[in-house]
Design a protein around this motif. Sequence first.
Motif, PDB file in Angstrom:
ATOM      1  N   UNK A 129     -43.846  -6.713  -3.136  1.00 49.20           N
ATOM      2  CA  UNK A 129     -43.086  -5.293  -3.122  1.00 49.20           C
ATOM      3  C   UNK A 129     -42.799  -4.635  -4.483  1.00 49.20           C
ATOM      4  N   UNK A 130     -42.934  -5.378  -5.739  1.00 41.29           N
ATOM      5  CA  UNK A 130     -42.704  -4.699  -6.877  1.00 41.29           C
ATOM      6  C   UNK A 130     -43.895  -3.979  -7.250  1.00 41.29           C
ATOM      7  N   UNK A 131     -45.253  -4.432  -6.725  1.00 45.19           N
ATOM      8  CA  UNK A 131     -46.388  -3.749  -6.931  1.00 45.19           C
ATOM      9  C   UNK A 131     -46.055  -2.180  -6.838  1.00 45.19           C
ATOM     10  N   UNK A 132     -45.506  -1.869  -5.605  1.00 46.86           N
ATOM     11  CA  UNK A 132     -45.082  -0.669  -5.109  1.00 46.86           C
ATOM     12  C   UNK A 132     -44.359   0.234  -6.189  1.00 46.86           C
ATOM     13  N   UNK A 133     -43.351  -0.424  -6.821  1.00 40.97           N
ATOM     14  CA  UNK A 133     -42.519   0.090  -7.628  1.00 40.97           C
ATOM     15  C   UNK A 133     -43.390   0.342  -9.028  1.00 40.97           C
ATOM     16  N   UNK A 134     -44.126  -0.445  -9.271  1.00 41.17           N
ATOM     17  CA  UNK A 134     -45.060  -0.325 -10.478  1.00 41.17           C
ATOM     18  C   UNK A 134     -45.975   0.874 -10.193  1.00 41.17           C
ATOM     19  N   UNK A 135     -46.783   0.946  -9.142  1.00 41.50           N
ATOM     20  CA  UNK A 135     -47.702   1.798  -8.862  1.00 41.50           C
ATOM     21  C   UNK A 135     -47.105   3.379  -8.970  1.00 41.50           C
ATOM     22  N   UNK A 136     -45.954   3.411  -8.907  1.00 47.26           N
ATOM     23  CA  UNK A 136     -45.351   4.856  -8.904  1.00 47.26           C
ATOM     24  C   UNK A 136     -44.354   4.781 -10.132  1.00 47.26           C
TER      25      UNK A 136
END
Length: 318
Positions: free
Chosen positions: A64-71
């Motif tokens: 889930x955090x990877x999506x925050x990182x991606x944006x």
Amino acid sequence: MGAYIFYFISGIFLYYTNRNKEVWSVTKYTVKRYLRFFPLVFLYIIVAVLIVIHNNNFSASTFSNSFLYLFLLNSTGLPVMDTSFSVMNFLSSLFWASVIVYSLRRFLEEKYSLFAISLITIITTLFYFNYAFEQIPTNYFQNVYVIFDVFLLKGISGVGFGYLVSYLLFDKFNLSEKRREEVDYKSFSFFLWSLIEIALLLSLCYCTVGFPKISNNEFIFVQILLVVCFLLKKGALSNLFETGLSEKLGRYVFAIYVFHNFIVDALVLFFLKHRLFVEQHILLHTLIYIISSVLIGVIVYHLFEKPFADFLKKKFKI
């Protein structure tokens, strides 16, 4: 501790963007800035996730955090508790700090924007250096007073400071390109400035390799002084980099910084098995870290970052 200088330099580039290029809307600048970050962010997340999976540490929070990182949303106050993506703190805070400072410059008249940038730079610097500098836990990312992310405070402080220093040097004190090019290589002034530049550079090298007892604030101060000397271009080192060397090296710096953690971690595991070599060859040991990081950065730039960035420019016509 070394990341602050990247924020400072980004503030300098932001000043040049406002001064020498076409005026972009905040939306266009934000999109261009994000697309500049995206290739390395995308690759970094893939590599980091693969390492996490290999170490059997993958969890729902990592996904889930990877999506925050991606944006690049992880420095906006959202509760990101995963330390597997440490460099993302720098990337996210650098992105949003640049957007915030640029927005102030575009939305307000020049005299008001300079006041606003000065004010926010002072406030974030006080928050960061006096409250959060020595209080960042090693196991999670802390928000100051719930909403102010410490990395974003650091980013705004550095970007704002770099922008204001550039304004003072080139607008307030009229340090034009013409005046900086008029250098007398036989003058005492040139010799003195050369000694100052070399002394600052050697001090940074000693701080990095020799591990002396020096505070983070002092280290940052020396870095900023050296950058200012390079802006003034009064000595031998700063003029050497005017030959085009700095431009050639500059294109690789972003990739080198983003991926140096992977290289350092891998080499640490290797050198743990060869401690005697490290003790007997401390300088060579440090050079191996530096050369390896540079080589990987150059490879990543040519094989991934540049082709991906060129594709995005054509795709979005920017």
